[in-house]
Design an enzyme around this catalytic site. Structure first.
Site, PDB file in Angstrom:
ATOM      1  N   LYS A 278       0.782  -1.160   0.023  1.00  0.00           N
ATOM      2  CA  LYS A 278       0.051  -0.170  -0.047  1.00  0.00           C
ATOM      3  C   LYS A 278       0.881   1.144   0.084  1.00  0.00           C
ATOM      4  O   LYS A 278       0.674   2.401  -0.702  1.00  0.00           O
ATOM      5  CB  LYS A 278      -0.870   0.149   1.251  1.00  0.00           C
ATOM      6  CG  LYS A 278      -1.922  -1.403   1.317  1.00  0.00           C
ATOM      7  CD  LYS A 278      -2.728  -1.057   2.609  1.00  0.00           C
ATOM      8  CE  LYS A 278      -2.127  -1.203   3.913  1.00  0.00           C
ATOM      9  NZ  LYS A 278      -1.535  -2.491   4.137  1.00  0.00           N
TER      10      LYS A 278
ATOM     11  N   ARG B 286      -9.840   0.550   8.426  1.00  0.00           N
ATOM     12  CA  ARG B 286      -9.609  -1.157   8.171  1.00  0.00           C
ATOM     13  C   ARG B 286     -10.346  -1.812   9.344  1.00  0.00           C
ATOM     14  O   ARG B 286     -10.113  -3.018   9.608  1.00  0.00           O
ATOM     15  CB  ARG B 286      -8.178  -1.355   8.677  1.00  0.00           C
ATOM     16  CG  ARG B 286      -7.345  -0.567   9.903  1.00  0.00           C
ATOM     17  CD  ARG B 286      -5.981  -1.562   9.922  1.00  0.00           C
ATOM     18  NE  ARG B 286      -5.083  -0.278   9.386  1.00  0.00           N
ATOM     19  CZ  ARG B 286      -3.849  -0.659   9.092  1.00  0.00           C
ATOM     20  NH1 ARG B 286      -3.431  -2.027   9.572  1.00  0.00           N
ATOM     21  NH2 ARG B 286      -3.017   0.179   8.688  1.00  0.00           N
TER      22      ARG B 286
ATOM     23  N   ARG C 279      12.292  -5.478   4.567  1.00  0.00           N
ATOM     24  CA  ARG C 279      11.812  -4.170   4.589  1.00  0.00           C
ATOM     25  C   ARG C 279      12.781  -3.286   5.456  1.00  0.00           C
ATOM     26  O   ARG C 279      13.104  -3.391   6.648  1.00  0.00           O
ATOM     27  CB  ARG C 279      10.325  -4.038   4.900  1.00  0.00           C
ATOM     28  CG  ARG C 279      10.072  -2.534   4.933  1.00  0.00           C
ATOM     29  CD  ARG C 279       8.361  -2.497   5.117  1.00  0.00           C
ATOM     30  NE  ARG C 279       7.921  -2.863   6.217  1.00  0.00           N
ATOM     31  CZ  ARG C 279       6.502  -3.147   6.379  1.00  0.00           C
ATOM     32  NH1 ARG C 279       5.698  -2.414   5.543  1.00  0.00           N
ATOM     33  NH2 ARG C 279       5.790  -3.665   7.090  1.00  0.00           N
TER      34      ARG C 279
ATOM     35  N   ARG D  21      10.715  -1.690  11.241  1.00  0.00           N
ATOM     36  CA  ARG D  21       9.924  -1.483  11.846  1.00  0.00           C
ATOM     37  C   ARG D  21       9.737  -2.405  13.144  1.00  0.00           C
ATOM     38  O   ARG D  21      10.042  -3.548  12.863  1.00  0.00           O
ATOM     39  CB  ARG D  21       8.526  -1.706  11.147  1.00  0.00           C
ATOM     40  CG  ARG D  21       8.168  -0.046  10.615  1.00  0.00           C
ATOM     41  CD  ARG D  21       7.395  -0.147   9.617  1.00  0.00           C
ATOM     42  NE  ARG D  21       6.006  -0.806   9.724  1.00  0.00           N
ATOM     43  CZ  ARG D  21       5.012  -0.747   9.366  1.00  0.00           C
ATOM     44  NH1 ARG D  21       4.704  -0.185   8.081  1.00  0.00           N
ATOM     45  NH2 ARG D  21       3.882  -1.406   9.663  1.00  0.00           N
TER      46      ARG D  21
ATOM     47  N   ARG E 160      -0.476  -9.292  13.139  1.00  0.00           N
ATOM     48  CA  ARG E 160      -1.315  -8.005  12.193  1.00  0.00           C
ATOM     49  C   ARG E 160      -2.116  -8.715  11.098  1.00  0.00           C
ATOM     50  O   ARG E 160      -3.130  -8.316  10.790  1.00  0.00           O
ATOM     51  CB  ARG E 160       0.010  -7.279  11.764  1.00  0.00           C
ATOM     52  CG  ARG E 160       0.537  -6.056  12.641  1.00  0.00           C
ATOM     53  CD  ARG E 160       1.879  -5.692  12.195  1.00  0.00           C
ATOM     54  NE  ARG E 160       1.990  -5.083  11.100  1.00  0.00           N
ATOM     55  CZ  ARG E 160       2.752  -4.777  10.340  1.00  0.00           C
ATOM     56  NH1 ARG E 160       4.007  -5.132  10.719  1.00  0.00           N
ATOM     57  NH2 ARG E 160       2.884  -4.355   9.079  1.00  0.00           N
TER      58      ARG E 160
HETATM   59  P1  AP5 Z   1       4.856  -1.811   1.994  1.00  0.00           P
HETATM   60  O1  AP5 Z   1       4.739  -0.461   0.714  1.00  0.00           O
HETATM   61  O2  AP5 Z   1       5.588  -1.170   3.070  1.00  0.00           O
HETATM   62  O3  AP5 Z   1       3.484  -2.363   2.403  1.00  0.00           O
HETATM   63  P2  AP5 Z   1       2.146  -1.697   3.240  1.00  0.00           P
HETATM   64  O4  AP5 Z   1       1.094  -2.455   2.435  1.00  0.00           O
HETATM   65  O5  AP5 Z   1       2.373  -0.404   3.195  1.00  0.00           O
HETATM   66  O6  AP5 Z   1       2.577  -2.590   4.516  1.00  0.00           O
HETATM   67  P3  AP5 Z   1       2.414  -2.080   6.017  1.00  0.00           P
HETATM   68  O7  AP5 Z   1       3.221  -3.033   6.649  1.00  0.00           O
HETATM   69  O8  AP5 Z   1       2.943  -0.793   6.202  1.00  0.00           O
HETATM   70  O9  AP5 Z   1       0.779  -2.259   6.231  1.00  0.00           O
HETATM   71  P4  AP5 Z   1       0.133  -2.176   7.641  1.00  0.00           P
HETATM   72  O10 AP5 Z   1      -1.113  -2.055   7.245  1.00  0.00           O
HETATM   73  O11 AP5 Z   1       0.265  -3.566   8.571  1.00  0.00           O
HETATM   74  O12 AP5 Z   1       0.821  -1.222   8.406  1.00  0.00           O
HETATM   75  P5  AP5 Z   1       0.606   0.455   8.694  1.00  0.00           P
HETATM   76  O13 AP5 Z   1       1.828   1.085   8.695  1.00  0.00           O
HETATM   77  O14 AP5 Z   1      -0.641   0.880   7.951  1.00  0.00           O
HETATM   78  O15 AP5 Z   1       5.440  -2.937   0.952  1.00  0.00           O
HETATM   79  C1  AP5 Z   1       6.159  -4.007   2.085  1.00  0.00           C
HETATM   80  C2  AP5 Z   1       7.454  -4.451   1.616  1.00  0.00           C
HETATM   81  O16 AP5 Z   1       7.318  -4.988   0.232  1.00  0.00           O
HETATM   82  C3  AP5 Z   1       8.390  -3.252   1.444  1.00  0.00           C
HETATM   83  O17 AP5 Z   1       9.722  -3.776   1.977  1.00  0.00           O
HETATM   84  C4  AP5 Z   1       8.208  -2.938  -0.024  1.00  0.00           C
HETATM   85  O18 AP5 Z   1       9.523  -2.391  -0.503  1.00  0.00           O
HETATM   86  C5  AP5 Z   1       8.383  -4.237  -0.660  1.00  0.00           C
HETATM   87  N1  AP5 Z   1       7.254  -4.320  -1.826  1.00  0.00           N
HETATM   88  C6  AP5 Z   1       6.275  -3.571  -2.118  1.00  0.00           C
HETATM   89  N2  AP5 Z   1       5.607  -3.758  -3.231  1.00  0.00           N
HETATM   90  C7  AP5 Z   1       6.528  -4.598  -3.794  1.00  0.00           C
HETATM   91  C8  AP5 Z   1       6.349  -5.179  -5.031  1.00  0.00           C
HETATM   92  N3  AP5 Z   1       5.643  -5.019  -6.023  1.00  0.00           N
HETATM   93  N4  AP5 Z   1       7.476  -6.477  -5.016  1.00  0.00           N
HETATM   94  C9  AP5 Z   1       8.095  -6.705  -4.375  1.00  0.00           C
HETATM   95  N5  AP5 Z   1       8.440  -6.074  -3.180  1.00  0.00           N
HETATM   96  C10 AP5 Z   1       7.416  -4.885  -2.970  1.00  0.00           C
HETATM   97  O19 AP5 Z   1      -0.030  -0.189  10.265  1.00  0.00           O
HETATM   98  C11 AP5 Z   1       0.857  -0.268  11.385  1.00  0.00           C
HETATM   99  C12 AP5 Z   1       0.155  -0.374  12.648  1.00  0.00           C
HETATM  100  O20 AP5 Z   1      -0.351   0.690  12.895  1.00  0.00           O
HETATM  101  C13 AP5 Z   1      -1.274  -1.319  12.633  1.00  0.00           C
HETATM  102  O21 AP5 Z   1      -0.974  -2.656  12.887  1.00  0.00           O
HETATM  103  C14 AP5 Z   1      -2.061  -0.803  13.905  1.00  0.00           C
HETATM  104  O22 AP5 Z   1      -1.416  -1.120  15.010  1.00  0.00           O
HETATM  105  C15 AP5 Z   1      -1.822   0.896  13.575  1.00  0.00           C
HETATM  106  N6  AP5 Z   1      -2.985   1.123  12.695  1.00  0.00           N
HETATM  107  C16 AP5 Z   1      -2.640   1.881  11.495  1.00  0.00           C
HETATM  108  N7  AP5 Z   1      -3.918   2.116  10.915  1.00  0.00           N
HETATM  109  C17 AP5 Z   1      -4.637   1.957  11.682  1.00  0.00           C
HETATM  110  C18 AP5 Z   1      -6.263   2.064  11.499  1.00  0.00           C
HETATM  111  N8  AP5 Z   1      -6.638   2.511  10.546  1.00  0.00           N
HETATM  112  N9  AP5 Z   1      -6.948   1.499  12.688  1.00  0.00           N
HETATM  113  C19 AP5 Z   1      -6.310   0.764  13.787  1.00  0.00           C
HETATM  114  N10 AP5 Z   1      -4.854   0.805  13.733  1.00  0.00           N
HETATM  115  C20 AP5 Z   1      -4.197   1.454  12.869  1.00  0.00           C
HETATM  116 MG    MG Z   2       2.529   1.135   4.973  1.00  0.00          MG
END
Ligand code: AP5
Ligand code: MG
Length: 271
Positions: free
Chosen positions: A9, A83, A122, A155, A166
């Site tokens: 994402k 989410r 990552r 992270r 997660r």
């Molecule tokens: P990346 O782009 O980092 O993936 P992402 O989908 O952004 O993954 P996240 O881990 O950030 O998602 P998340 O939803 O768990 O975490 P968030 O920070 O939102 O890509 C992943 C890896 O793959 C990278 O290394 C990238 O380089 C690689 N990659 C990408 N595309 C690729 C491709 N095509 N080919 C090869 N490699 C590729 O949330 C974290 C925490 O915050 C949650 O667990 C929760 O506790 C809290 N939180 C956040 N939002 C909320 C909410 N709305 N409600 C409640 N709690 C929340």
């Molecule tokens: Mg992210």
């Protein structure tokens, strides 16, 4: 932008922000920034994030709407919000009250085994949210951010045990939320004629019905062109940015948001 943890994402939002004149808000990046700054919100979120749980819905809504309310005349992407079903309902109520209902939900669907192998590679630049991967999109200098030269970090929630939790949290909340958006997509959406809009909002090309799309694939070669096609079809007047290679990665989504807030502040101070 909807999808499992690690689905890409953040990476895909950054590519869209780099290519088009739009802004991205990542709730994960906002929370990590609050933790780094030691704010009250950060203190509340830190322990929840460390164990792979979800931060309370109302708190998340406040964090997101504080940002959204500064972006009257901009196209934006939400990465990682909503989410839960409750977040989806709260967001919809908020956007309807502003006359800017959601127009597109993109579900990025990547197999679990692909995601799990990506996460161990990552690295992130916490202040900007820029994401790297040692095999897919490595930084120019290993361990350091391309733009600021500052050190990259792993992270705290990327260890295998927390990551599994997660993923589980995602599966628990996914279906109700996608069903909710599926039902909304089949409804007639309130149009610009019967809702009071901020004058700036009338400048946007706004599809009059919510569209839900799923993009499935393991590689960016599959996902990026599909996603780009959806965006250009739905928002034909979205302006490509003048500079920078098309589809280049690792822009600063939060910087875009901050820039928009500053522009809004500057505009209101001129009135
Ligand atoms: P990346 O782009 O980092 O993936 P992402 O989908 O952004 O993954 P996240 O881990 O950030 O998602 P998340 O939803 O768990 O975490 P968030 O920070 O939102 O890509 C992943 C890896 O793959 C990278 O290394 C990238 O380089 C690689 N990659 C990408 N595309 C690729 C491709 N095509 N080919 C090869 N490699 C590729 O949330 C974290 C925490 O915050 C949650 O667990 C929760 O506790 C809290 N939180 C956040 N939002 C909320 C909410 N709305 N409600 C409640 N709690 C929340
Ligand atoms: Mg992210």
């Amino acid at each position: 932008m909807f999808g499992k943890p690690g689905a890409g994402k953040g990476t895909l939002s950054s590519r869209l922000v780099k290519k088009y004149d739009l802004l991205s808000i990542s709730t994960g990046d906002l929370l990590r920034q609050q933790i780094q700054d030691g704010t009250e919100v950060g203190k509340q979120a830190e322990e929840i994030m460390a164990r792979g749980g979800l931060v309370p819905d109302e708190l998340m809504l406040r964090i997101v709407t504080d940002k959204l309310d500064t972006l009257h005349d901009k196209h934006w992407i939400l990465d990682g919000f909503p989410r839960t079903l409750r977040q989806g309902q709260l967001l919809e109520a908020h956007l309807q009250s502003r006359g800017t209902p959601l127009t597109l939900v993109v579900n990025i669907n990547v197999p679990d085994e692909v995601i799990i192998s990506r996460i161990s590679d990552r690295w992130v630049h916490i202040p900007s949210g820029r994401v790297y991967n040692t095999s897919y999109n490595p930084p120019r200098v290993a361990g350091y951010d391309d733009v600021t030269g500052e050190p990259l970090a792993r992270r705290a929630d990327d260890d295998p045990e927390t990551f599994t939790r997660r993923l589980q949290a995602f599966y628990n909340s996914t279906n109700p939320l996608l069903e909710y958006y599926g039902a909304l997509a089949n409804q007639e959406v309130v149009t610009t004629e019967n809702v009071h809009q901020h004058p700036h909002q009338l400048l946007l090309d706004r599809p009059d019905k919510l569209v839900v799309r799923t993009v499935t694939g393991s590689t960016s070669d599959i996902i990026w062109p599909d996603l780009d096609r959806i965006i250009t079809t739905m928002f034909p007047t979205l302006t490509p940015r003048a500079s920078g290679p098309e589809g280049a990665q690792n822009t600063t989504p939060l910087a875009g948001v901050v820039a928009a807030s500053e522009a809004a502040a500057a505009t209101s101070s001129l009135k």
